[in-house]
Design a protein around this motif. Sequence first.
Motif, PDB file in Angstrom:
ATOM      1  N   GLY A 130       0.838  -1.203   0.000  1.00  0.00           N
ATOM      2  CA  GLY A 130       0.000   0.000   0.000  1.00  0.00           C
ATOM      3  C   GLY A 130       0.872   1.252   0.000  1.00  0.00           C
ATOM      4  O   GLY A 130       0.578   2.224  -0.720  1.00  0.00           O
TER       5      GLY A 130
ATOM      6  N   ALA B 254      -2.611   5.372 -10.706  1.00  0.00           N
ATOM      7  CA  ALA B 254      -3.523   4.636  -9.819  1.00  0.00           C
ATOM      8  C   ALA B 254      -4.273   3.586 -10.614  1.00  0.00           C
ATOM      9  O   ALA B 254      -4.490   3.742 -11.817  1.00  0.00           O
ATOM     10  CB  ALA B 254      -4.521   5.611  -9.180  1.00  0.00           C
TER      11      ALA B 254
ATOM     12  N   ASN C 279      -4.486  -1.894  -6.433  1.00  0.00           N
ATOM     13  CA  ASN C 279      -4.888  -1.464  -5.091  1.00  0.00           C
ATOM     14  C   ASN C 279      -5.542  -2.605  -4.297  1.00  0.00           C
ATOM     15  O   ASN C 279      -5.598  -2.579  -3.068  1.00  0.00           O
ATOM     16  CB  ASN C 279      -5.884  -0.300  -5.250  1.00  0.00           C
ATOM     17  CG  ASN C 279      -6.272   0.316  -3.932  1.00  0.00           C
ATOM     18  OD1 ASN C 279      -5.401   0.780  -3.208  1.00  0.00           O
ATOM     19  ND2 ASN C 279      -7.557   0.321  -3.603  1.00  0.00           N
TER      20      ASN C 279
ATOM     21  N   GLU D 196      -5.994  -2.823  -0.233  1.00  0.00           N
ATOM     22  CA  GLU D 196      -7.191  -2.126   0.232  1.00  0.00           C
ATOM     23  C   GLU D 196      -7.761  -2.673   1.539  1.00  0.00           C
ATOM     24  O   GLU D 196      -8.136  -1.915   2.426  1.00  0.00           O
ATOM     25  CB  GLU D 196      -8.265  -2.173  -0.869  1.00  0.00           C
ATOM     26  CG  GLU D 196      -9.455  -1.284  -0.577  1.00  0.00           C
ATOM     27  CD  GLU D 196     -10.657  -1.593  -1.472  1.00  0.00           C
ATOM     28  OE1 GLU D 196     -10.510  -2.308  -2.472  1.00  0.00           O
ATOM     29  OE2 GLU D 196     -11.753  -1.120  -1.120  1.00  0.00           O
TER      30      GLU D 196
ATOM     31  N   MET E 149      -9.806   7.740  -5.039  1.00  0.00           N
ATOM     32  CA  MET E 149      -8.467   7.596  -5.626  1.00  0.00           C
ATOM     33  C   MET E 149      -8.193   8.713  -6.630  1.00  0.00           C
ATOM     34  O   MET E 149      -7.075   9.220  -6.720  1.00  0.00           O
ATOM     35  CB  MET E 149      -8.326   6.218  -6.298  1.00  0.00           C
ATOM     36  CG  MET E 149      -8.244   5.080  -5.285  1.00  0.00           C
ATOM     37  SD  MET E 149      -8.263   3.449  -6.053  1.00  0.00           S
ATOM     38  CE  MET E 149      -6.599   3.347  -6.671  1.00  0.00           C
TER      39      MET E 149
END
Lengths: 358, 437
Positions: B231, B321, B326, B330, B367
């Motif tokens: 992350g 992104a 992710n 997450e 995001m």
Amino acid sequence: MTRQEYLRRQKEELGRKVCGVFPAQYPKEILWALGLAPAEIWDPPLASEQAAAHLQPYICSVVRQGLELLMQGQAGVCDAFLFPHTCDSIQNLASVVNDYIGLDKPCYFFYHPKAPYGPPARAYYLEQLKSLASALEPLAGPLDLAELKRRVAQGQEVARLHGQIYHRRAKGELNCSNAAFYQAVRQGEYLFPDDLIPFLEGFLAGAGGHAPRGQRVLLSGVLPNPPEILSLLDDLGVAVAADDFLACSRRYLFAPSASSDPWQALSEQYFALPPCSSKGSPIQERLDYLLASAEQSGAKGVIFYLVKFCEPELFDVPILTEELKKRGLPCLALDVEINQGLSGQMATRVEAFLEMLG
Amino acid sequence: MSLASKVQFQFMKDLGAPALMALGKAGKKKRPHKPNPDFGPPLKCATRLKQIMTRHYFLARYARGARPVAWVTSGAPAELLRAFDFYTIYPENHGALCGAQKMGTKLCQAAEEHGYHPDLCSYARIDLGHHFTGLTPAGRLPRPDLLFASNNICQTVLYWYKALAHYWNIPLLLFDTPYNFRDITDSDISYMAAQLQEMIPTLERVSQKKFVMERFQQIVQLAHDTSALWGRVLATMKQRPAPMTIFDAFVHLAPVVSLRGLKVSHDYYQLMLSELEDRIGQGIGAVTNEKKRLMWDNIAIWYKVRDYAELFASHGMNFVAATYTNAWAETIHYLDQAQPFESMARAYGLVILNNNLNHRLNLMEQMIKDYSVDGLVIHSARSCKPYSVGQYDMKRLLMERLGVPSVVIEADITDSRHYSEEQAQVRLEAFFEALET
Ligand code: SF4
Ligand code: SF4
């Protein structure tokens, strides 16, 4: 009376709310007990106009037509919608409708555990039944337990009648066309049990006699659409001896539970349903089921109606066909789009397959 | 498990793998390197990544018989398997590798010859194609003793693994994760946690190892820390210029997917993070002239990663992104060694693809703000219905809410037959124009 007319009468004359239900497995007895009339949405015959703005071209026609029905405003009779968790496409359709399109009607979701069914899955299913009932109560409640019991008993009677219809067909003791058989069986997609039971009893009484003497085949897949295949089989004197359709026998045929607790009974009945790709049943179980059905019904070949882009079915079919063929049951796999009729090429393939069966 | 296999595995681990690494290094030195002026200097840690993944696939060849082997879906809680010392293979990661090495279509065709429809997920077809032919860019994959699937990413993996279980007649453990049409419930958590506990006797039998709670807890903690590092790696792209690109992230996520819960993966992200922080300190961007910042939706188009990286960089555009990369950062913060089963249920039951589309839209909105995103590229992946159904409305809603322009590319993750260069070019040109004016 058309489906629409019937459902309107349910509302107007009997004060029932109507719940549009997407495929496939859901505890309809709970809806009945709440006075909600389920109207299943499998293959509405609509021209494709608006769904394409929301769905990619690689999504199956069942999902596409279901959304088309909503987008064209043709589901006005429905007061709410229920989405059982059948496959990735229905799962996302449910969310597209609920989160992105924003109908101004409530949407509900029903998750059923996937095989194999250990004790946690059984406990969870019981909780899911109860939580669906609680979710629906603000719309149509409260739920009366005695009424639920009565509706569960009616559900068992419907299953018994379906069982008899299927059994008599398998024995060659049902005198009706393939098209008429599925028209009758699919009445269960919208008739309230008070009407469905007498209808099925009448059907059984009226269809006594013998099936045509021609070749016998087993049908498998999601639903018997396009119906033109059934008519073609009728024209060729071929009798469907059994099926494993998700819309039909995979939901209709179960041994009634002896439990006096309606929740328990519903749960036991769910876990006793025939194997199903959408529930993750092992392929061997489905193979054994198909082989037993073919043997009991004298079917000499299997025709798979494969809805284009239907992943649950398309993954099972290579092994099923390979194994069925090894055991002397020829198979024909047809890629279909619902409500798209039967192309000349497809008809030729069916005819050639039947000729090969001898 | 046989003693001979164990000895061979150990030998390869201690001597074979290091020798291979040394050879790889020697080979690499000879290759000429032509830098592309649109990119900043390449990430140094990529060399270490290559070593790790090469070693992983190299040792995999010798794992059967020496270690219990499991094939695992990318969203499955592999921490549980690590507690039994399973050697884990991720067919989706292998599928991506085949796609990137342009072997995807060939393997898909092999599956199609055995009746698998060309419309099915191409990761599955590649894997089945590998089953029928044995072809792989990784040398050889070990036949598993067990299959471990979770339908938190899709139902497809269940259908696909059912087929493998049938062919090989081996157990398939399913971690069934109820879809979150609304919020996750206590009942969902209990169901998932109970399933994990229910699996233990089968895992003990297959691995011939006893379950030890303390070891499991340590692994859960390590997985938590690794994902947290991942992350932080992704978060470096909030910087302007971003020190890496999403195309880097597509490649560098392999350890957090395939080796999560192992120290090697944790150490790798420490190394990567420190390099990225250095780059930030020195103002080094992945794209030399970063003018616009983009977000990617869906899995990569593996056979186009390099081409796309170059194309976008030539326009001064950097992907900073992606919902996909992710996903392994997450929800893992839910992992808690004090309550390993319940916390795993939460972490794995809440992954993006198991959540309703409102969740996804909100996440993307966040995001877009956090990473200062100017535009969105949506890959409509024919293979992947759970990732793709809903994208058309999502595109409309993001435009309405945030005014973010986007483009949809109709393609596939690994099957290049579903990619039309011409169509993509037309759409991308219009997109570049919209962003550049
Ligand atoms: S036809 Fe197949 S893919 Fe389509 S809704 Fe039914 S089960 Fe799902
Ligand atoms: S690409 Fe999509 S459908 Fe295929 S395995 Fe991954 S999540 Fe499932």
